[in-house]
Design a protein around this motif. Sequence first.
Motif, short mmCIF file in Angstrom:
data_model
loop_
_atom_site.label_atom_id
_atom_site.label_comp_id
_atom_site.label_asym_id
_atom_site.label_seq_id
_atom_site.Cartn_x
_atom_site.Cartn_y
_atom_site.Cartn_z
N PRO A 52 0.80 -1.23 0.00
CA PRO A 52 0.00 0.00 0.00
C PRO A 52 0.83 1.28 0.00
N ARG A 53 2.16 1.16 0.10
CA ARG A 53 3.02 2.33 0.13
C ARG A 53 3.92 2.34 -1.11
N PRO A 54 3.48 2.96 -2.20
CA PRO A 54 4.21 2.91 -3.47
C PRO A 54 5.57 3.59 -3.42
N GLU A 55 5.85 4.35 -2.37
CA GLU A 55 7.16 5.02 -2.30
C GLU A 55 8.25 4.10 -1.75
N VAL A 56 7.88 2.91 -1.30
CA VAL A 56 8.85 2.00 -0.70
C VAL A 56 9.33 0.98 -1.73
N TYR A 57 10.64 0.94 -1.94
CA TYR A 57 11.25 0.03 -2.90
C TYR A 57 11.90 -1.12 -2.15
N ILE A 58 11.59 -2.34 -2.58
CA ILE A 58 12.14 -3.54 -1.96
C ILE A 58 12.79 -4.38 -3.03
N SER A 59 14.00 -4.83 -2.75
CA SER A 59 14.70 -5.65 -3.72
C SER A 59 15.65 -6.58 -2.99
N GLY A 60 16.37 -7.37 -3.77
CA GLY A 60 17.36 -8.27 -3.21
C GLY A 60 18.22 -8.84 -4.32
N ASN A 61 19.46 -9.12 -3.97
CA ASN A 61 20.41 -9.68 -4.93
C ASN A 61 20.61 -8.77 -6.14
#
Length: 247
Positions: A52-61
Amino acid sequence: MESYPDERQMPYAPTETAYLYPESDGKPMADTDLHIQWIIWLRQVLEGHFAPRPEVYISGNIMMYDIEGPLRTAVSPDILVAIGIGQKPRRTYKVWEEGKAPDFVMEFSSRRTYRNDLRGKVEHYAAMGIPEYFLYDVDRRYLPAPLMGYRLVEAAYIEVPLDVDGGLRSEVLNLHFHLRDNGLGVYDPDAEKWLQTPAEAATARAEQAETRAEQAEARIQHEAEARQKAEAEASQLREELARLKTQ
């Protein structure tokens, strides 16, 4: 002479930028299937939680570069979270283009990586200004504690103490990380619940729906039996009244 009617399939020569900032370090995502399982699990949990928070970027590797140009340094965290830069897909994470370093990184330590996780990466992530750095020892054999965390204070990391309940609180994410019997758990103190992947949440909803259906069916059956019993008792009472009237 070869021709390429579909431009999307045309081979291309690496640009100078691509050469300077490779999209892969040539290393495997993780040492074991168990490490991969938990990395993917946590990423899915965080993506579901922050959806619900489009400003948060999540990634890995993903390859992360903190210095522009030939003196670049690179590292590829197992999990990273950056708040305020948006969820668009990225091929690499360049700090100078994003305008900031990630706010949270986590490494899933193994026999091959734990020394660097405890030394080199502590220094590297602190120098980058990453506010929080957490580590999880999937095998529970290599780190001083299976779950550890560091928080940046005046440009240096200090170790985060465990809560009274044994959890490790992330101030950045407002989430609590815990060791559970089957591995890792993440608790949301605001919602007062354990976080799940979207697939786990869907399974839980399906199980709850099935349980409610079974309870409803049992209630209907119980009501039908009660109704039959009441009708039988009423019929018996009518027969008894009729017998008394004939006496």
